[in-house]
Design a protein around this motif. Structure first.
Motif, PDB file in Angstrom:
ATOM      1  N   THR A 239       0.839  -1.187   0.000  1.00  0.00           N
ATOM      2  CA  THR A 239       0.000   0.000   0.000  1.00  0.00           C
ATOM      3  C   THR A 239       0.875   1.239   0.000  1.00  0.00           C
ATOM      4  OG1 THR A 239      -0.065   0.110   2.393  1.00  0.00           O
ATOM      5  CG2 THR A 239      -1.786  -1.219   1.311  1.00  0.00           C
TER       6      THR A 239
ATOM      7  N   SER B 180       0.943  -0.637  10.077  1.00  0.00           N
ATOM      8  CA  SER B 180       0.497  -1.882   9.452  1.00  0.00           C
ATOM      9  C   SER B 180       1.593  -2.943   9.419  1.00  0.00           C
ATOM     10  CB  SER B 180      -0.012  -1.616   8.033  1.00  0.00           C
ATOM     11  OG  SER B 180       1.044  -1.216   7.195  1.00  0.00           O
TER      12      SER B 180
ATOM     13  N   ARG C  76       3.584  -5.896  10.629  1.00  0.00           N
ATOM     14  CA  ARG C  76       3.298  -7.002  11.557  1.00  0.00           C
ATOM     15  C   ARG C  76       4.573  -7.757  11.922  1.00  0.00           C
ATOM     16  NH1 ARG C  76      -0.609  -4.240  12.471  1.00  0.00           N
ATOM     17  NH2 ARG C  76      -2.268  -4.179  10.950  1.00  0.00           N
TER      18      ARG C  76
ATOM     19  N   ASP D 271       0.437  -5.599   6.789  1.00  0.00           N
ATOM     20  CA  ASP D 271      -0.867  -6.217   6.566  1.00  0.00           C
ATOM     21  C   ASP D 271      -1.931  -5.347   7.221  1.00  0.00           C
ATOM     22  OD1 ASP D 271      -2.938  -7.959   6.014  1.00  0.00           O
ATOM     23  OD2 ASP D 271      -2.362  -9.422   7.524  1.00  0.00           O
ATOM     24  N   GLN D 272      -2.443  -4.366   6.476  1.00  0.00           N
ATOM     25  CA  GLN D 272      -3.432  -3.441   7.031  1.00  0.00           C
ATOM     26  C   GLN D 272      -4.712  -4.148   7.464  1.00  0.00           C
ATOM     27  OE1 GLN D 272      -3.811  -0.504   3.880  1.00  0.00           O
ATOM     28  NE2 GLN D 272      -2.761   0.974   5.192  1.00  0.00           N
ATOM     29  N   ARG D 273      -5.151  -5.120   6.694  1.00  0.00           N
ATOM     30  CA  ARG D 273      -6.442  -5.758   6.981  1.00  0.00           C
ATOM     31  C   ARG D 273      -6.314  -6.953   7.916  1.00  0.00           C
ATOM     32  NH1 ARG D 273      -9.416  -5.921   1.235  1.00  0.00           N
ATOM     33  NH2 ARG D 273      -8.677  -8.030   1.445  1.00  0.00           N
ATOM     34  N   LYS D 274      -5.103  -7.320   8.261  1.00  0.00           N
ATOM     35  CA  LYS D 274      -4.826  -8.410   9.201  1.00  0.00           C
ATOM     36  C   LYS D 274      -5.361  -9.765   8.731  1.00  0.00           C
ATOM     37  CE  LYS D 274      -4.675  -5.225  13.086  1.00  0.00           C
ATOM     38  NZ  LYS D 274      -5.218  -4.874  14.383  1.00  0.00           N
ATOM     39  N   PHE D 275      -5.287 -10.009   7.427  1.00  0.00           N
ATOM     40  CA  PHE D 275      -5.684 -11.302   6.871  1.00  0.00           C
ATOM     41  C   PHE D 275      -4.478 -12.213   6.669  1.00  0.00           C
ATOM     42  CE2 PHE D 275      -9.392  -9.148   4.444  1.00  0.00           C
ATOM     43  CZ  PHE D 275     -10.197  -9.232   5.556  1.00  0.00           C
TER      44      PHE D 275
ATOM     45  N   TYR E 194      -3.137   0.714  -3.417  1.00  0.00           N
ATOM     46  CA  TYR E 194      -2.152  -0.310  -3.741  1.00  0.00           C
ATOM     47  C   TYR E 194      -0.984   0.280  -4.522  1.00  0.00           C
ATOM     48  CZ  TYR E 194       0.108  -4.310  -5.823  1.00  0.00           C
ATOM     49  OH  TYR E 194       1.049  -5.224  -6.207  1.00  0.00           O
TER      50      TYR E 194
END
Length: 167
Positions: free
Chosen positions: A2, A13, A15, A30-34, A146
């Motif tokens: 991103t 973000s 991790r 990983d902004q969305r934590k998936f 992105y």
């Protein structure tokens, strides 16, 4: 990646940070934590349960019309779009590339996989390969925030046939 990757890292973000003997760092953002990470010895990658379940990539020699036809026949009651989105059928096809490929192949996404003729299966295979190639050539389907690993954005969406279009 991103836009945060164009800024100073680590950020909110980030991790995981991998630090190498050379002093280089690799940031797992990983902004969305998936996301998740699993370390596996190289010799064991193909044996990993997740990797072992993945279908061939669209541009690989294993992704033949015969293979695709067999997968569609195996799931004959499922919509063709669902079959090609299933990563155990073919690796790497997401929603945008599925829609683009089906449009290029002149197939309705809800059409049942088992109803495709041999000629339609061949058309779909060619369309999947053509759309993936175009996506790669144009740097992907960048939207929102992105950016690629070089900080740029892909422009495939400017060439998309149906995604985010009406009529």
């Amino acid at each position: 990646p991103t836009l945060s990757m164009q800024r100073t890292l680590p950020d909110s973000s980030t991790r995981v940070v991998f630090e190498f003997a050379s002093g280089d760092r690799l940031y797992f953002n990983d902004q969305r934590k998936f996301g998740w990470i699993k370390a596996v010895p190289t010799a064991e990658v193909e044996l990993d349960p997740l990797v072992a379940r993945l279908g061939p990539e669209v541009l690989s020699s294993e992704f033949t019309a015969g293979y695709l036809g067999a997968q569609l026949a195996r799931r004959k009651g499922a919509p063709v779009k669902a079959v090609i989105l299933d990563q155990s059928t073919v690796g790497g096809i997401g929603n945008i590339y599925a829609d683009e490929s089906l449009h290029l192949a002149r197939l309705h996404p809800s059409r049942l996989g088992g109803s495709l003729s041999g000629a339609e299966v061949k058309r779909l295979r060619v369309a999947l390969r053509d759309i993936m190639t175009a996506g790669i050539e144009h740097g992907g389907t960048s939207f929102a925030h992105y950016v690629n690993s070089l900080g740029g954005t892909g422009d495939y969406l400017e060439h998309a046939r149906v995604f985010r279009r009406e009529g």
